[in-house]
Design a protein around this motif. Structure first.
Motif, mmCIF file in Angstrom:
data_model
loop_
_atom_site.group_PDB
_atom_site.id
_atom_site.type_symbol
_atom_site.label_atom_id
_atom_site.label_comp_id
_atom_site.label_asym_id
_atom_site.label_seq_id
_atom_site.Cartn_x
_atom_site.Cartn_y
_atom_site.Cartn_z
ATOM 1 N N ALA A 168 0.841 -1.213 0.000
ATOM 2 C CA ALA A 168 0.000 0.000 0.000
ATOM 3 C C ALA A 168 0.870 1.254 0.000
ATOM 4 O O ALA A 168 0.620 2.193 -0.763
ATOM 5 C CB ALA A 168 -0.930 -0.013 1.217
ATOM 6 N N ARG A 169 1.921 1.253 0.840
ATOM 7 C CA ARG A 169 2.827 2.412 0.906
ATOM 8 C C ARG A 169 3.500 2.666 -0.436
ATOM 9 O O ARG A 169 3.760 3.786 -0.822
ATOM 10 C CB ARG A 169 3.922 2.169 1.956
ATOM 11 N N GLN A 170 3.792 1.593 -1.150
ATOM 12 C CA GLN A 170 4.491 1.745 -2.432
ATOM 13 C C GLN A 170 3.547 2.038 -3.594
ATOM 14 O O GLN A 170 3.956 2.042 -4.746
ATOM 15 C CB GLN A 170 5.324 0.492 -2.712
ATOM 16 N N GLY A 171 2.280 2.216 -3.278
ATOM 17 C CA GLY A 171 1.314 2.594 -4.316
ATOM 18 C C GLY A 171 0.935 1.465 -5.242
ATOM 19 O O GLY A 171 0.542 1.692 -6.394
ATOM 20 N N CYS A 172 1.042 0.225 -4.755
ATOM 21 C CA CYS A 172 0.699 -0.929 -5.608
ATOM 22 C C CYS A 172 -0.802 -1.188 -5.647
ATOM 23 O O CYS A 172 -1.243 -2.089 -6.362
ATOM 24 C CB CYS A 172 1.396 -2.190 -5.102
ATOM 25 N N GLU A 207 -12.007 -5.761 -2.159
ATOM 26 C CA GLU A 207 -12.004 -4.635 -3.107
ATOM 27 C C GLU A 207 -11.423 -3.448 -2.359
ATOM 28 O O GLU A 207 -11.955 -3.026 -1.330
ATOM 29 C CB GLU A 207 -13.413 -4.332 -3.602
ATOM 30 N N TRP A 208 -10.303 -2.968 -2.843
ATOM 31 C CA TRP A 208 -9.517 -1.957 -2.131
ATOM 32 C C TRP A 208 -10.265 -0.626 -2.148
ATOM 33 O O TRP A 208 -10.833 -0.237 -3.160
ATOM 34 C CB TRP A 208 -8.156 -1.808 -2.809
ATOM 35 N N SER A 209 -10.247 0.081 -1.015
ATOM 36 C CA SER A 209 -10.970 1.357 -0.990
ATOM 37 C C SER A 209 -10.235 2.416 -0.187
ATOM 38 O O SER A 209 -10.797 3.471 0.094
ATOM 39 C CB SER A 209 -12.377 1.157 -0.431
ATOM 40 N N CYS A 210 -8.995 2.124 0.207
ATOM 41 C CA CYS A 210 -8.284 3.157 0.982
ATOM 42 C C CYS A 210 -7.100 3.695 0.207
ATOM 43 O O CYS A 210 -6.609 3.057 -0.734
ATOM 44 C CB CYS A 210 -7.906 2.659 2.376
ATOM 45 N N GLN A 211 -6.634 4.872 0.596
ATOM 46 C CA GLN A 211 -5.555 5.541 -0.137
ATOM 47 C C GLN A 211 -4.185 5.051 0.321
ATOM 48 O O GLN A 211 -3.219 5.113 -0.409
ATOM 49 C CB GLN A 211 -5.626 7.052 0.078
ATOM 50 N N LEU A 212 -4.090 4.585 1.578
ATOM 51 C CA LEU A 212 -2.791 4.162 2.102
ATOM 52 C C LEU A 212 -2.856 2.737 2.629
ATOM 53 O O LEU A 212 -3.819 2.378 3.263
ATOM 54 C CB LEU A 212 -2.357 5.059 3.253
#
Ligand code: ACO
Length: 333
Positions: free
Chosen positions: A300-304, A328-333
């Protein structure tokens, strides 16, 4: 019925690094053997009495900050671990105290390396049925404290660390779409702990192992390897099927980091490209319950991961236990 979405992730890795070269001085092994057979180059070791609950708390604070959730608003804290600070009270209660989650109910889940996915399932159910609005799910392990440093078949594999996820209630059609758990106790002899009760009942203790350890682990690596690949493929296909998602739709798979050959075999069987598989095993080895949330936080930190991405997490461990979740991903970090 509500859904549970991932609002934030966090991880903590101890500073001390134990390389394959360091291990060459401890047991009859080589950097070449460990790298080729496992993909591991180094692992982190908790020093100066750093405990599972403290590492988990550090990962949890990062996840809570990323989620924008106050610890006082947590309704539930679930910790997956096989190395709790002590038998009781639970590691989750110690962690709850450290982060100030005053009103949460707290519990540990023991499911070998599947501890995090099992804990995620407990939290998901609590949120879905309306019992909790915000839940903290942690995987944290000090495996070095239960490693038999005379056994080259296991000591080269293990490491310490922690990862955490904050799950929150949503009425949107997102978050955890499918989560499935399995176990089969008839394979318990493939990976188990020899503990003080075994010693007391006369089981022979391995040479050189301090009988002051709470326990140490014993593993039949080859049989476990084969079983792991089968179980991982079966639960992945089941979980995707239940979510109505094709392998080709996956943005990322974060598998339990036990052995790069197991991970590659799974990806190959699924027909999943290498660049869709997130691995940290080279740096951290097998950190049991912590391996998936540590890898997830890093990914997540690496923007994947981007909003609406389909993420698969899949694991297996002592028990045998295994499980998977499609998110299903829904967060920014
Ligand atoms: N260095 C050098 N040689 C070694 C080492 C080592 N660290 N470990 C084993 N060997 C030797 C063995 O003694 C054996 O020698 P021999 O042929 O002379 O008898 C040879 O290497 C091959 O041993 P295998 O066990 O067959 O090696 P394998 O390729 O199966 O790899 C491994 C071993 C890495 C353990 C693998 O079986 C594995 O990853 N299994 C799954 C482990 C796992 O996923 N565990 C998950 C849970 S861990 C947990 O829950 C905390």
């Amino acid at each position: 019925m509500y859904n549970a979405e991932v609002k934030g992730t966090g991880s903590f890795t101890p500073e001390a690094i134990l390389t394959n070269q360091d291990l060459e001085k401890v047991v009859d092994t080589s950097d070449d053997w460990i790298t080729r057979r496992t993909g591991i180059k180094e692992r982190r070791i908790a020093t100066n009495g750093l405990k599972t609950s403290e590492m988990g708390a550090r990962a949890a604070r990062q996840a809570l900050e990323a989620a924008g959730v106050d610890p006082g608003d947590l309704d539930l804290v679930v910790v997956g671990t096989v190395t709790p600070d002590r038998q009781f009270p639970s590691c989750a209660c110690a962690l709850q105290e450290k982060i100030g989650a005053k009103r949460a109910a707290s519990m540990d889940v023991s499911a070998g390396c599947s501890g995090f996915i099992y804990a995620l399932s407990v939290a998901n159910n609590a949120i879905r049925c309306g019992e909790a609005e915000h839940a903290l799910v942690v995987g944290s392990e000090v495996l070095s404290s239960v490693t038999n440093w005379d056994d080259r078949g296991t000591c080269v594999l293990l490491g310490d660390g922690a990862g955490a996820v904050v799950l929150s209630r949503t009425d949107k059609d997102t978050g955890i779409r499918s989560i499935h758990l399995r176990s089969d106790g008839s394979f318990g002899n493939l990976l188990y702990s020899v503990d003080q009760s075994d010693v007391r009942s006369g089981l022979e203790i391995l040479p050189g192992v301090s009988d002051l350890k709470p326990y140490y682990l014993v593993m039949d690596g080859q049989k476990l390897f084969k079983k792991a690949v089968e179980c991982l493929e079966e639960i992945t296909r089941w979980t995707l099927d239940k979510a109505g998602v094709e392998v080709s739709e996956l943005a990322l798979m974060v598998p339990h980091q036990a052995n790069i050959r197991i991970i590659n075999a799974l990806a190959q069987r699924l027909g999943l490209a290498q660049d869709k598989v997130y691995t940290t095993i080279e740096k951290y080895g097998n950190t049991s319950s912590a391996s998936i949330p540590m890898a997830l936080a890093e990914a997540a930190r690496q923007g994947c991961l981007a909003p609406c991405d389909k993420l698969l997490m899949v694991t297996f461990g002592a028990g045998l236990t295994w499980g998977a979740s499609l998110v299903e991903w829904s967060c920014q970090l």
